[in-house]
Design a protein around this motif. Structure first.
Motif, PDB file in Angstrom:
ATOM      1  N   ASN A  39       0.894  -1.143   0.085  1.00 23.36           N
ATOM      2  CA  ASN A  39       0.070  -0.168  -0.003  1.00 23.36           C
ATOM      3  C   ASN A  39       0.786   1.255   0.042  1.00 23.36           C
ATOM      4  O   ASN A  39       0.369   2.257   0.414  1.00 23.36           O
ATOM      5  N   ASN A  41       2.317   4.718  -0.787  1.00 20.80           N
ATOM      6  CA  ASN A  41       1.663   5.866  -1.475  1.00 20.80           C
ATOM      7  C   ASN A  41       2.384   7.187  -0.740  1.00 20.80           C
ATOM      8  O   ASN A  41       2.356   7.199   0.314  1.00 20.80           O
ATOM      9  N   THR A  45      -3.958  13.694  -0.542  1.00 17.33           N
ATOM     10  CA  THR A  45      -5.048  14.174  -1.307  1.00 17.33           C
ATOM     11  C   THR A  45      -6.126  14.748  -0.490  1.00 17.33           C
ATOM     12  O   THR A  45      -6.450  14.097   0.449  1.00 17.33           O
ATOM     13  N   ASN A  61      -6.763  11.278   1.625  1.00 18.69           N
ATOM     14  CA  ASN A  61      -5.594  10.366   1.816  1.00 18.69           C
ATOM     15  C   ASN A  61      -4.446  10.874   2.284  1.00 18.69           C
ATOM     16  O   ASN A  61      -4.161  12.224   1.906  1.00 18.69           O
ATOM     17  N   GLY A  63      -0.497  10.747   2.390  1.00 19.76           N
ATOM     18  CA  GLY A  63       0.730   9.418   1.800  1.00 19.76           C
ATOM     19  C   GLY A  63       1.826   9.290   3.145  1.00 19.76           C
ATOM     20  O   GLY A  63       1.871   9.944   3.861  1.00 19.76           O
ATOM     21  N   SER A 168       5.347   1.350  -8.657  1.00 18.69           N
ATOM     22  CA  SER A 168       4.107   1.702  -8.554  1.00 18.69           C
ATOM     23  C   SER A 168       3.791   3.222  -8.090  1.00 18.69           C
ATOM     24  O   SER A 168       3.186   4.051  -8.605  1.00 18.69           O
ATOM     25  N   ALA A 169       4.242   3.321  -6.849  1.00 21.68           N
ATOM     26  CA  ALA A 169       4.176   4.262  -6.091  1.00 21.68           C
ATOM     27  C   ALA A 169       4.873   5.535  -6.630  1.00 21.68           C
ATOM     28  O   ALA A 169       4.327   6.717  -6.666  1.00 21.68           O
ATOM     29  N   GLU A 172       2.978   6.890  -9.799  1.00 18.39           N
ATOM     30  CA  GLU A 172       1.774   7.517  -9.363  1.00 18.39           C
ATOM     31  C   GLU A 172       2.271   9.035  -8.855  1.00 18.39           C
ATOM     32  O   GLU A 172       1.447   9.945  -9.247  1.00 18.39           O
ATOM     33  N   LYS A 176       1.024  12.577 -10.443  1.00 21.73           N
ATOM     34  CA  LYS A 176       0.495  13.500 -10.033  1.00 21.73           C
ATOM     35  C   LYS A 176       1.126  15.012  -9.814  1.00 21.73           C
ATOM     36  O   LYS A 176       0.309  15.849  -9.631  1.00 21.73           O
ATOM     37  N   HIS A 195      -3.588  17.091  -5.439  1.00 26.74           N
ATOM     38  CA  HIS A 195      -2.623  15.946  -5.123  1.00 26.74           C
ATOM     39  C   HIS A 195      -1.108  16.712  -4.922  1.00 26.74           C
ATOM     40  O   HIS A 195      -0.560  17.286  -5.612  1.00 26.74           O
TER      41      HIS A 195
END
Length: 296
Positions: A39, A41, A45, A61, A63, A168-169, A172, A176, A195
């Motif tokens: 997870n 991140n 947000t 959210n 981070g 992936s993070a 992203e 953003k 973001h």
């Protein structure tokens, strides 16, 4: 006992049951840590509802911060450590089961050959040497280093390769930064999301490339070991074939084997093997102590 399996056992160590139990605890630790990484991140947000009289943003959210970013390597190191422990233990348990089954299923003719009773026939072409035969000749440190390098490579790769949590993070975060705002819905019901990076983007890049460098270094060490294994395979197979071509010209003496001696061997060998304990390599002693405390 096959040479490849001898290295796991000694008079002092763990029973198969205890070893399996600790490996299960290690696996639970791995799952727990992987959940943290799954997870990952680095984006905080907030959302503001267009037309809202208060125009107050809501946090949707948060981070991960820099403190957690700094823990990623230590988390990966512990996952690799636990994977290495599991690799050693599970291979040892599998080896013991294999040896017990081999004793039960041993044919008397095979036993005679293994104990130096030559059959009255042409020599059998020597079995081709494979990777496992070379690995069998490694000492505890070398064998464990091989398993550890494989465990580390798999652990880091799972995190930084495409679709991995850190990769992936990172993507992203980059997306953003290019598109810091996004919307959902329309009109007075439109939601506007902003973001904002939760850590300095460059620090994410730094840790990403640091892990890549670690992964490359680990791969280089692993590839060197694999190259040495391949070289030894070729040399030993060549030597075996040359020896076979000489021996095929010679006659073989008859053999005699007593069924009673074979039965006695089966009973004694099974008893001896059942008493053997799974040893813990020095480099895994700390992991063993840590897992032992967890089960208390």
């Amino acid at each position: 006992m096959e040479p490849i399996n001898e290295i796991f056992f000694g008079e002092h160590g763990l029973t198969s049951t205890s070893a399996t139990h600790l490996a299960n605890i290690a696996q639970e630790t791995i799952v727990s840590h992987e959940e943290k990484l799954k997870n990952l991140n680095f984006v905080t947000t907030k959302v503001d509802i267009v037309g809202s009289p208060t125009h107050s943003e809501k946090m949707v959210n948060i981070g991960y911060d820099e403190a957690f970013l700094g823990q990623i390597r230590s988390i990966l190191e512990e996952i690799a450590e636990m994977n290495a422990f599991c690799a050693w233990v599970r291979e040892a348990v599998k080896a013991k089961d294999k040896e017990l089954n081999a004793i039960d299923g041993m044919d008397i003719d095979v036993w005679c050959e293994e104990n130096g009773f030559e059959l009255a026939k042409e020599p059998i072409r020597p079995r081709r040497i494979y990777e496992n035969d070379i690995i069998a000749k490694m000492n505890v440190r070398e064998r464990n280093e091989y398993y550890q390098l494989e465990a580390i490579a798999a652990t880091i790769g799972k995190c930084i390769h495409n679709e991995g949590p850190l990769s992936s993070a990172r993507k992203e975060l980059q997306n953003k930064m290019v598109k810091p705002f996004s919307t959902e819905g329309s009109g007075h019901e439109m939601l506007i999301y902003s973001h904002v990076p939760s850590v300095e983007p460059q620090k994410v890049e730094d840790i990403f490339f640091e892990l890549q460098k670690w992964h490359r270094s680990n791969e280089q060490q692993l590839n060197k070991i694999k190259f040495d294994i391949k070289k030894r395979l070729e040399e030993e197979n060549l030597a075996n074939n040359q020896r076979y071509n000489t021996e095929v010209k010679e006659a073989h003496q008859k053999i005699s084997a007593q069924i009673s001696a074979f039965n006695k061997w089966q009973i004694e060998e099974r008893t001896r093997l059942a008493k053997l304990k799974i040893i813990i390599p020095n480099s895994l002693q700390g992991t063993y102590d840590k897992l032992s405390r967890l089960e208390e």
